[in-house]
Write a protein that holds these residues in place. Structure first.
Motif, PDB file in Angstrom:
ATOM      1  N   UNK A 173      35.679  62.086  30.403  1.00  0.00           N
ATOM      2  CA  UNK A 173      34.830  62.725  29.398  1.00  0.00           C
ATOM      3  C   UNK A 173      35.661  63.254  28.238  1.00  0.00           C
ATOM      4  N   UNK A 174      36.848  63.773  28.532  1.00  0.00           N
ATOM      5  CA  UNK A 174      37.732  64.244  27.466  1.00  0.00           C
ATOM      6  C   UNK A 174      38.119  63.100  26.534  1.00  0.00           C
ATOM      7  N   UNK A 175      38.396  61.923  27.095  1.00  0.00           N
ATOM      8  CA  UNK A 175      38.734  60.764  26.264  1.00  0.00           C
ATOM      9  C   UNK A 175      37.580  60.407  25.341  1.00  0.00           C
ATOM     10  N   UNK A 176      36.364  60.372  25.879  1.00  0.00           N
ATOM     11  CA  UNK A 176      35.199  60.044  25.051  1.00  0.00           C
ATOM     12  C   UNK A 176      35.005  61.094  23.960  1.00  0.00           C
ATOM     13  N   UNK A 177      35.102  62.356  24.323  1.00  0.00           N
ATOM     14  CA  UNK A 177      34.877  63.439  23.364  1.00  0.00           C
ATOM     15  C   UNK A 177      35.976  63.491  22.315  1.00  0.00           C
ATOM     16  N   UNK A 181      33.491  60.188  17.441  1.00  0.00           N
ATOM     17  CA  UNK A 181      33.163  61.069  16.321  1.00  0.00           C
ATOM     18  C   UNK A 181      31.662  61.130  16.044  1.00  0.00           C
ATOM     19  N   UNK A 182      30.861  60.552  16.956  1.00  0.00           N
ATOM     20  CA  UNK A 182      29.430  60.423  16.695  1.00  0.00           C
ATOM     21  C   UNK A 182      28.643  61.088  17.811  1.00  0.00           C
ATOM     22  N   UNK A 183      28.068  62.277  17.560  1.00  0.00           N
ATOM     23  CA  UNK A 183      27.305  62.956  18.600  1.00  0.00           C
ATOM     24  C   UNK A 183      26.169  62.074  19.120  1.00  0.00           C
ATOM     25  N   UNK A 184      26.002  62.070  20.437  1.00  0.00           N
ATOM     26  CA  UNK A 184      24.926  61.311  21.042  1.00  0.00           C
ATOM     27  C   UNK A 184      25.161  59.818  21.129  1.00  0.00           C
ATOM     28  N   UNK A 185      26.387  59.362  20.849  1.00  0.00           N
ATOM     29  CA  UNK A 185      26.643  57.924  20.803  1.00  0.00           C
ATOM     30  C   UNK A 185      26.635  57.276  22.180  1.00  0.00           C
ATOM     31  N   UNK A 186      26.973  58.046  23.208  1.00  0.00           N
ATOM     32  CA  UNK A 186      27.168  57.445  24.526  1.00  0.00           C
ATOM     33  C   UNK A 186      25.916  57.565  25.382  1.00  0.00           C
ATOM     34  N   UNK A 271      35.062  54.370  19.224  1.00  0.00           N
ATOM     35  CA  UNK A 271      34.227  53.533  20.086  1.00  0.00           C
ATOM     36  C   UNK A 271      33.164  52.808  19.270  1.00  0.00           C
ATOM     37  N   UNK A 272      33.591  51.864  18.449  1.00  0.00           N
ATOM     38  CA  UNK A 272      32.706  51.217  17.485  1.00  0.00           C
ATOM     39  C   UNK A 272      31.462  50.591  18.106  1.00  0.00           C
ATOM     40  N   UNK A 274      29.660  51.475  20.447  1.00  0.00           N
ATOM     41  CA  UNK A 274      28.694  52.503  20.830  1.00  0.00           C
ATOM     42  C   UNK A 274      28.403  53.470  19.684  1.00  0.00           C
ATOM     43  N   UNK A 275      29.370  53.738  18.839  1.00  0.00           N
ATOM     44  CA  UNK A 275      29.161  54.672  17.741  1.00  0.00           C
ATOM     45  C   UNK A 275      28.513  54.030  16.520  1.00  0.00           C
ATOM     46  N   UNK A 276      28.802  52.762  16.295  1.00  0.00           N
ATOM     47  CA  UNK A 276      28.252  52.049  15.134  1.00  0.00           C
ATOM     48  C   UNK A 276      27.784  50.657  15.569  1.00  0.00           C
ATOM     49  N   UNK A 277      26.813  50.597  16.493  1.00  0.00           N
ATOM     50  CA  UNK A 277      26.430  49.296  17.038  1.00  0.00           C
ATOM     51  C   UNK A 277      25.848  48.343  16.001  1.00  0.00           C
TER      52      UNK A 277
END
Length: 293
Positions: A173-177, A181-186, A271-272, A274-277
């Motif tokens: 979770x730390x790696x993802x956070x 840079x995009x809240x709610x991306x995951x 995480x492109x 997921x963050x910018x699909x």
């Protein structure tokens, strides 16, 4: 998450690779990065499958693929070994030549694949990375601070394994956070699956071996090929708010490593897919759709 995709397990010369395959058209393989699995592609793989035969494997050591011992020189997790897995998987599926995209560690596997097996690749896309050797050569305090995990994960067995193993969910979770840079991306379902896979001690060890290989045997391979270029067209994408784009001139580094380079930044962080699909899908569709030979 992968409606219409078939699940397969394919034995290569060094591992057993779990994957999903779907769609119809020119072959396209999508390679994930750390600390995730093939599920990073869940928002764009179904759309790509409308135009391509899409293959989404878990890299050796990750997800539900096998996790062989790294060996004394970490060679079982060299990018050369992982690239060989990709070639053998695609051959088993009937694809001699194919296009490929790789995010994070998957992009490093793809870079090695392009050097070791240039005749296999039609086009290649690397997401949110610069060449490994160039990054290590430019190491300074800013890089070591931003990419601290590179230097933590390469420590000798079993220091990082024990520390991560004490709280694998927290580390993931730390790696993802930290890198997103995009809240709610995951998607919570995807995160739950990442954590399920990463809790396995063999997965923690295998992913440490990946980074140990990157700092040793992979650098030897890269040094031996320092005058070779990626021959196929290369697309480089990176997160406009992420670390790599702020730390390096990404296109300049890839122009040193490849004959033909295009690309640019996309919204969000690391995480492109997921963050910018939508933006990632558009970029990959346009790039891969423009060359089918």
């Amino acid at each position: 998450m992968f409606d219409g995709f078939e699940t397969r397990r394919i034995a290569t010369s060094g591992a057993e690779i779990h994957l999903r395959i779907g769609g119809d058209g020119p072959p396209l393989i999508l390679l994930h990065g750390y600390p995730q699995t093939h599920l990073i592609w869940h928002r764009i793989a179904p759309a790509l499958a409308e135009r391509f035969t899409v293959v989404c494997p878990d890299l050796r050591g990750c997800g539900d693929s096998s996790k062989p011992p790294g060996g004394g020189d970490h060679s079982a997790y060299s990018k050369r070994a992982l690239a060989r897995d990709v070639v053998e998987v695609m051959e088993t599926l009937g694809f001699v030549r194919f296009a490929a995209a790789g995010h994070d560690r998957g992009g490093r596997v793809l870079h090695r694949l392009a050097l070791d097996h240039p005749q296999r690749l039609i086009r290649a896309a690397v997401l949110d990375i610069a060449p490994t050797r160039a990054m290590y050569q430019a190491t300074d305090q800013a890089f070591a601070t931003a990419y601290f995990h590179w230097f933590f994960l390469i420590q000798p067995y079993d220091l990082p394994e024990r520390m991560i193993g004490a709280d694998p969910d927290g580390w993931l979770q730390t790696c993802l956070d930290r890198w997103g840079r995009t809240p709610g991306a995951f998607d919570p379902e995807a995160v739950a699956e990442y954590k399920r896979c990463f809790r396995e001690p063999a997965a923690i060890h295998a992913t440490c071996e990946d980074y140990r290989a990157a700092a040793t045997i992979d650098l030897e391979h890269d040094a031996a090929d320092e005058n070779r270029l990626v021959e196929c067209p290369l697309l480089a994408l990176w997160g406009g708010q992420g670390l790599v784009g702020r730390t390096y001139d990404v296109p300049a580094l890839w122009r040193v490593a490849a004959e033909r380079v295009e690309g640019g930044p996309l919204p969000g962080g690391h995480f492109l897919p997921e963050e910018a699909p939508e933006e990632t899908l558009a970029a990959l569709s346009g790039f891969f759709g423009s060359g089918a030979s």
